[in-house]
Write an enzyme that holds these catalytic residues in place. Sequence first.
Site, PDB file in Angstrom:
ATOM      1  CG  HIS A  17       6.023  -1.930   1.518  1.00  0.00           C
ATOM      2  ND1 HIS A  17       6.588  -1.738   0.275  1.00  0.00           N
ATOM      3  CD2 HIS A  17       4.718  -1.560   1.406  1.00  0.00           C
ATOM      4  CE1 HIS A  17       5.665  -1.258  -0.549  1.00  0.00           C
ATOM      5  NE2 HIS A  17       4.534  -1.152   0.107  1.00  0.00           N
ATOM      6  CG  ASP A  67      -0.368  -0.972  -1.908  1.00  0.00           C
ATOM      7  OD1 ASP A  67       0.451  -0.343  -1.221  1.00  0.00           O
ATOM      8  OD2 ASP A  67      -0.036  -1.862  -2.701  1.00  0.00           O
TER       9      ASP A  67
END
Length: 272
Positions: free
Chosen positions: A111, A230
């Site tokens: 990430h 997200d």
Amino acid sequence: VCILSHPVPGVQGIVDAADAVAAARDINDFLAGRIASHPTRFAGFASVPLQDPAAAARELDRCVSRLGLKGAMVNGYTDVADGRGGAYLDEPAFLPFWEAASSLAAPVYLHPRPALEQRIYQGHSQLIGATWGFAPETATHALRLVHGGLLDRFPDLTIVLGHLGETLPYFAWRIQHCFEYNPSDRRLERRLQDYLCENFFVSTSGIFSDQALIGALLTIGADRILFAVDYPYERMGPATDWIDRAPISENDRRKIAHLNARTLFKLEVPSG
């Protein structure tokens, strides 16, 4: 089913190794406990204290083997106390963690976090995060893993990149083309496009773009793309509306929307 994770910077933002080990264990126990209350709705990624790679390997094993978590979420480089600011995952010290991920067949989601080197953004703070800075930081981190030979050493590793691959599917041809004429003595067993097709998955998190999706499809194929939102940084509605109407085949839509994730993360999804 949503796969939950601890947000950036998470455990990677803790400098002290002992504190990181304790925090990761607490976070993972809390997450596993909440998932147990809603087992048909949630799954989770482990946080791993890479400040101590051997402890990170043990924690990943515990989380996958005992807690039932689906892999690890690593929030970019890991803060370290040796004056460098941060360490990247291609460094030899992290081999125990990668050995564990390979032996457990545990996907590792890489990430973004803000770039370790900020000088290029001086006077332009609007570019530091998701606007732009996340993509080159994370793409470069992923390329370090490829060009450092990690995926030749552990050819069964699976790495997940968000945001439809952090620009790598779009730029893969040029990276490989220029690498072949680079005077560096480093060489790899496969092309970058091959690593992307065989060792990486990309998720749609935060990019609900037909053009970007089609670019990823043409580079790595529908079998390697995962639907993601997200959340809470993006809203569920626009993401689901987009994937429902994206100009792709219904077979590819089914793969991206749920079939690929069921297989990769071994999700047991009830019918009905």
